[in-house]
Design a protein around this motif. Structure first.
Motif, short mmCIF file in Angstrom:
data_model
loop_
_atom_site.label_atom_id
_atom_site.label_comp_id
_atom_site.label_asym_id
_atom_site.label_seq_id
_atom_site.Cartn_x
_atom_site.Cartn_y
_atom_site.Cartn_z
N TYR A 178 -2.99 2.41 -2.98
CA TYR A 178 -3.04 1.00 -2.60
C TYR A 178 -2.13 0.73 -1.39
O TYR A 178 -2.53 0.05 -0.43
CB TYR A 178 -2.62 0.11 -3.77
N ILE A 179 -0.93 1.26 -1.42
CA ILE A 179 0.00 1.07 -0.30
C ILE A 179 -0.56 1.70 0.97
O ILE A 179 -0.47 1.13 2.06
CB ILE A 179 1.38 1.69 -0.64
N SER A 180 -1.18 2.86 0.84
CA SER A 180 -1.70 3.56 2.01
C SER A 180 -2.83 2.79 2.68
O SER A 180 -2.81 2.61 3.91
CB SER A 180 -2.19 4.95 1.59
N ILE A 181 -3.81 2.32 1.91
CA ILE A 181 -4.94 1.62 2.53
C ILE A 181 -4.57 0.21 2.97
O ILE A 181 -5.28 -0.39 3.77
CB ILE A 181 -6.15 1.57 1.58
N THR A 182 -3.45 -0.32 2.45
CA THR A 182 -3.04 -1.67 2.83
C THR A 182 -2.15 -1.67 4.06
O THR A 182 -2.30 -2.52 4.95
CB THR A 182 -2.31 -2.35 1.66
N TYR A 183 -1.22 -0.73 4.14
CA TYR A 183 -0.21 -0.78 5.20
C TYR A 183 -0.28 0.39 6.18
O TYR A 183 0.37 0.33 7.23
CB TYR A 183 1.19 -0.82 4.57
N ILE A 184 -1.02 1.46 5.86
CA ILE A 184 -1.04 2.62 6.75
C ILE A 184 -2.37 2.74 7.46
O ILE A 184 -2.46 2.55 8.68
CB ILE A 184 -0.72 3.92 5.98
N ASP A 185 -3.44 3.04 6.72
CA ASP A 185 -4.75 3.21 7.34
C ASP A 185 -5.81 3.21 6.26
O ASP A 185 -5.53 3.53 5.11
CB ASP A 185 -4.81 4.52 8.13
N SER A 186 -7.02 2.82 6.63
CA SER A 186 -8.12 2.89 5.68
C SER A 186 -8.54 4.34 5.47
O SER A 186 -8.16 5.24 6.22
CB SER A 186 -9.31 2.08 6.19
N VAL A 187 -9.32 4.58 4.43
CA VAL A 187 -9.78 5.93 4.14
C VAL A 187 -10.78 6.37 5.20
O VAL A 187 -11.70 5.64 5.54
CB VAL A 187 -10.43 6.01 2.75
N SER A 188 -10.59 7.57 5.73
CA SER A 188 -11.51 8.10 6.73
C SER A 188 -11.77 9.58 6.44
O SER A 188 -10.87 10.41 6.57
CB SER A 188 -10.92 7.95 8.14
N ARG A 189 -12.99 9.88 6.05
CA ARG A 189 -13.36 11.26 5.80
C ARG A 189 -13.43 12.05 7.10
O ARG A 189 -13.07 13.23 7.15
CB ARG A 189 -14.72 11.33 5.09
N LEU A 210 -11.59 11.90 9.65
CA LEU A 210 -10.27 12.32 10.09
C LEU A 210 -9.48 12.99 8.98
O LEU A 210 -8.44 13.59 9.25
CB LEU A 210 -9.49 11.11 10.62
N ALA A 211 -9.94 12.85 7.74
CA ALA A 211 -9.20 13.36 6.57
C ALA A 211 -7.75 12.90 6.64
O ALA A 211 -6.82 13.70 6.56
CB ALA A 211 -9.29 14.88 6.50
N ASN A 212 -7.56 11.59 6.78
CA ASN A 212 -6.22 11.03 6.96
C ASN A 212 -5.46 10.95 5.65
O ASN A 212 -5.93 11.41 4.60
CB ASN A 212 -6.30 9.66 7.64
N ILE A 213 -4.25 10.37 5.70
CA ILE A 213 -3.39 10.31 4.52
C ILE A 213 -4.08 9.56 3.38
O ILE A 213 -4.01 9.98 2.21
CB ILE A 213 -2.04 9.65 4.87
N SER A 214 -4.73 8.45 3.69
CA SER A 214 -5.41 7.68 2.65
C SER A 214 -6.51 8.50 1.98
O SER A 214 -6.71 8.43 0.76
CB SER A 214 -6.01 6.40 3.25
N PHE A 215 -7.21 9.30 2.76
CA PHE A 215 -8.26 10.17 2.20
C PHE A 215 -7.65 11.24 1.31
O PHE A 215 -8.19 11.54 0.24
CB PHE A 215 -9.03 10.80 3.36
N ILE A 216 -6.53 11.81 1.73
CA ILE A 216 -5.85 12.84 0.94
C ILE A 216 -5.39 12.27 -0.40
O ILE A 216 -5.60 12.86 -1.46
CB ILE A 216 -4.66 13.42 1.73
N ILE A 217 -4.76 11.09 -0.36
CA ILE A 217 -4.28 10.46 -1.60
C ILE A 217 -5.46 10.06 -2.48
O ILE A 217 -5.41 10.19 -3.70
CB ILE A 217 -3.40 9.24 -1.27
N HIS A 218 -6.52 9.57 -1.87
CA HIS A 218 -7.69 9.15 -2.62
C HIS A 218 -8.27 10.31 -3.42
O HIS A 218 -8.59 10.17 -4.61
CB HIS A 218 -8.74 8.59 -1.66
N LEU A 219 -8.41 11.47 -2.79
CA LEU A 219 -8.96 12.63 -3.48
C LEU A 219 -8.03 13.11 -4.60
O LEU A 219 -8.49 13.47 -5.68
CB LEU A 219 -9.19 13.77 -2.49
N THR A 220 -6.73 13.09 -4.32
CA THR A 220 -5.77 13.51 -5.35
C THR A 220 -5.82 12.56 -6.54
O THR A 220 -5.78 12.98 -7.71
CB THR A 220 -4.35 13.54 -4.77
N PHE A 221 -5.92 11.27 -6.28
CA PHE A 221 -5.99 10.26 -7.34
C PHE A 221 -7.25 10.45 -8.18
O PHE A 221 -7.19 10.43 -9.43
CB PHE A 221 -5.95 8.87 -6.72
#
Length: 472
Positions: free
Chosen positions: A351-362, A364-375
């Motif tokens: 939640y913090i990542s997609i709100t304050y860092i960046d949206s999920v992007s496959r 780019l495989a960004n941080i939000s995408f990494i956390i999303h897959l782990t979650f």
């Protein structure tokens, strides 16, 4: 602007008002951004795995009867839930839970005179969970890569253009996770020799060049998800080589977590400093690297995903250690509590990542995408553990689903054959009706079922002859 006006109608938009104001564009709704469709689909599939396990208990030991049950539960039912009944996800969950309850009741009555094992979870159980996750990844990927070509498959489950997340966005990521969970680092085994590792990389790269040559030779245009020439096999080869080199630099016992954290931070920092705009095509000029920028940039994100999966797998296969978040406790209740705590923590980070860092992007495989897959992975493991523990506490769980063992024995070949069969079905549809989009829904569902039977038949033939193509 029209897309942002449409988003204002969403009840979740208040969570993203500040964030959306600085975004250049968005290709998915907020509901899909939160991944509720994805989590619901994965939950349904996990329940199907539980049904297959219980059904195998209630059936006879005849291999053909077990195989028929598994094909129906793990092939036909997912196809129906991803196509015809996709808009009734909650009802599907209720129906599946009811079926599990009925099967458990039947099994309990049958085994009322037998001693039911209520032993604690052990490492064999964890191996079974990982096997289920690997099968889940391969099975969903095989179904979706063909189903997306038919109109019966909902567009919201297809791959996103740039930002957002859907079911098909996590296919390669889950494949990388399943490899990391059973990697030598996770299982406390020595790394493979440089020669064996090089052979693995060469095989994956060769498959990538074969796919590229097939695309060029057939005149098919690349979808552009990895770039003009790049494809998933090149990404897997890059992940295999890079992760092995990085792991050799650290102590496996204490360094996997640090290595995954540092690598993720460096990848996120590089995207923040301008690599994101380059990857999405906002800056730069045409060249070979620019044409394949999505695949090159996302490969480092998949390396991060592999390292996190290797750390989680290491913790799962470990004896209790004070520094580990996930460790192998004596009580299954403690294990479930720690899994639940880690899942909640990853959910908050997401939640913090997609709100304050960046949206999920496959792409780019960004941080939000990494956390999303782990979650999502932790949610699946938690659900699988709870279901299996419930089954073991009620009936004598004698065996696994045979189809899971068949597919996992030749995972890479299963993936290759599914790609070849997908191309074959597309060619047949192009010749007969002009395009897969012109196929009516009933025919499409039948074609998907026959396609999965054909792909599984190849795996079964190899499994029956005790041939395994595992090499990673």
């Amino acid at each position: 602007m029209d897309l942002q006006e449409d988003l204002k109608d969403s009840s979740f938009i208040t969570l993203y008002d500040k964030y959306l104001s600085v975004k250049k564009f968005r290709t998915k709704s907020t509901l899909t951004e939160l991944g509720l469709d994805l989590i619901m689909t994965l939950l349904i599939t996990t329940l199907q795995l539980a049904i297959s396990s219980v059904a195998s208990v209630t059936s006879e030991s005849n291999i053909w009867k077990r195989l028929v049950i598994d094909i129906f539960c793990l092939n036909v039912v997912p196809i129906l839930f991803l196509t015809t009944f996709v808009d009734f996800a909650v009802l599907n969950v209720i129906i599946l839970c009811f079926i599990i309850f009925v099967l458990l009741t039947i099994s309990a009555v049958r085994d009322r005179n037998e001693l039911i094992s209520r032993s604690q979870l052990d490492q064999d159980d964890f191996t079974r969970f990982i096997g289920k996750f690997k099968f889940l990844t391969l099975n969903l990927t095989a179904v979706c890569i063909l189903a997306v070509d038919f109109s019966v498959f909902p567009r919201r489950l297809a791959k996103t253009d740039s930002d957002g997340v859907s079911l098909m966005d996590v296919g390669l990521g889950f494949f990388v996770i399943s490899s990391g969970l059973v990697s030598p680092e996770a299982r406390h085994k020595p790394s493979p020799s440089p020669r064996k590792m090089l052979v693995q990389v060469i095989v994956l790269a060769a498959l990538g060049f074969i796919r590229l040559a097939a695309m060029v030779g057939s005149g098919m245009r690349s979808s552009g998800e990895y770039g003009r020439h790049w494809n998933a096999y090149f990404t897997l080869a890059t992940v295999r080589l890079t992760s092995e080199l990085l792991v050799k630099m650290v102590n496996k016992k204490t360094g996997l977590f640090t290595l995954a954290l540092i690598t993720t931070f460096c990848h996120g920092l590089s995207l923040y400093l301008g690599l994101r705009e380059y990857g999405l095509g906002y800056v730069g000029y045409p060249s070979l690297i620019w044409d394949n920028r999505e695949g090159l940039i996302s490969s480092m994100g998949y390396v991060c995903i592999y390292l996190w999966a290797a750390y989680i797998g290491y913790c799962i296969f470990s004896i209790a250690q004070p520094f580990e978040i996930l460790y192998y406790p004596a009580s299954p209740i403690k294990l479930l509590a720690r899994l639940a705590s880690l899942t909640v923590a990853m959910g908050l980070c997401y939640y913090i990542s997609i709100t304050y860092i960046d949206s999920v992007s496959r792409k780019l495989a960004n941080i939000s995408f990494i956390i999303h897959l782990t979650f999502c992975t932790l949610c699946l493991f938690l659900t699988s553990i709870l279901l299996d523990y419930m089954v073991k506490s009620t009936v004598n769980l004698r065996s696994n689903s045979i189809l899971i063992d068949i597919v996992n024995a030749n995972a890479l070949l299963f993936f290759v054959v599914s790609n070849l069969c997908t191309g074959l079905v597309n060619k047949i549809c192009d010749i007969t009706v002009g395009s897969c989009k012109n196929v009516n829904p009933i025919t499409a569902v039948i074609a998907l079922c026959l396609y999965m039977i054909m792909v599984n038949s190849v795996s079964f033939a190899l499994y029956y002859r005790k041939i395994s193509t595992k090499f990673w």
